[in-house]
Design a protein around this motif. Structure first.
Motif, PDB file in Angstrom:
ATOM      1  N   VAL A   1       0.971  -1.099  -0.039  1.00  0.00           N
ATOM      2  CA  VAL A   1      -0.209   0.229  -0.015  1.00  0.00           C
ATOM      3  C   VAL A   1       0.709   1.228   0.079  1.00  0.00           C
ATOM      4  O   VAL A   1       0.546   2.220  -0.631  1.00  0.00           O
ATOM      5  CB  VAL A   1      -1.035  -0.199   1.248  1.00  0.00           C
ATOM      6  N   ASN A   2       1.979   1.126   0.752  1.00  0.00           N
ATOM      7  CA  ASN A   2       2.768   2.375   0.710  1.00  0.00           C
ATOM      8  C   ASN A   2       3.463   2.664  -0.548  1.00  0.00           C
ATOM      9  O   ASN A   2       3.663   3.780  -1.074  1.00  0.00           O
ATOM     10  CB  ASN A   2       3.988   2.393   1.929  1.00  0.00           C
ATOM     11  N   GLU A   3       3.941   1.550  -1.279  1.00  0.00           N
ATOM     12  CA  GLU A   3       4.588   1.714  -2.710  1.00  0.00           C
ATOM     13  C   GLU A   3       3.546   2.087  -3.404  1.00  0.00           C
ATOM     14  O   GLU A   3       3.938   3.063  -4.338  1.00  0.00           O
ATOM     15  CB  GLU A   3       5.129   0.250  -3.105  1.00  0.00           C
ATOM     16  N   LEU A   4       2.322   1.620  -3.585  1.00  0.00           N
ATOM     17  CA  LEU A   4       1.452   2.050  -4.375  1.00  0.00           C
ATOM     18  C   LEU A   4       1.106   3.661  -4.087  1.00  0.00           C
ATOM     19  O   LEU A   4       0.793   4.455  -5.035  1.00  0.00           O
ATOM     20  CB  LEU A   4       0.017   1.195  -4.342  1.00  0.00           C
TER      21      LEU A   4
ATOM     22  N   ALA B   1       3.744  10.258  -6.803  1.00  0.00           N
ATOM     23  CA  ALA B   1       4.541  10.739  -7.888  1.00  0.00           C
ATOM     24  C   ALA B   1       3.960  10.839  -9.125  1.00  0.00           C
ATOM     25  O   ALA B   1       4.487  12.114 -10.012  1.00  0.00           O
ATOM     26  CB  ALA B   1       5.805   9.625  -7.905  1.00  0.00           C
ATOM     27  N   SER B   2       3.091  10.403  -9.561  1.00  0.00           N
ATOM     28  CA  SER B   2       2.326  10.405 -10.841  1.00  0.00           C
ATOM     29  C   SER B   2       1.702  11.777 -10.879  1.00  0.00           C
ATOM     30  O   SER B   2       1.635  12.380 -11.887  1.00  0.00           O
ATOM     31  CB  SER B   2       1.293   9.182 -10.986  1.00  0.00           C
ATOM     32  N   TYR B   3       0.816  12.021  -9.621  1.00  0.00           N
ATOM     33  CA  TYR B   3       0.296  13.082  -9.784  1.00  0.00           C
ATOM     34  C   TYR B   3       1.114  14.538  -9.708  1.00  0.00           C
ATOM     35  O   TYR B   3       0.817  15.395 -10.381  1.00  0.00           O
ATOM     36  CB  TYR B   3      -0.677  13.213  -8.428  1.00  0.00           C
TER      37      TYR B   3
END
Length: 75
Positions: free
Chosen positions: A33-36, A42-44
């Motif tokens: 969950v942390n990785e996601l 980062a994507s945002y």
């Protein structure tokens, strides 16, 4: 001969330990969950426009479902 068998057993144990560690890592839900979350952040930060469009689209869909539920003539 006995040293060879002991070496093979030690190698098998090390391989098993590595496999179990890999399985444990894959099944570690909080870590995943942390990785996601970090990937989404980062994507945002790279490009927020698709996220904003998606949020607006979801809000419109929810508003449409609520309006349909309120205004539908089920009686």
């Amino acid at each position: 001969m006995a040293d060879d068998i002991e070496a093979k057993v030690a190698a098998a144990r090390a391989e098993l330990a590595d496999t179990l560690d890999a399985i444990e890592d894959k099944l570690n839900v909080p870590k995943r969950v942390n990785e996601l979350t970090e990937r989404a952040k980062a994507s945002y930060e790279r490009n927020p426009l698709p996220w904003i469009i998606g949020a607006v689209g979801a809000a419109i869909a929810v508003a449409g479902v609520v309006a349909w539920a309120i205004l539908s003539d089920d009686d």
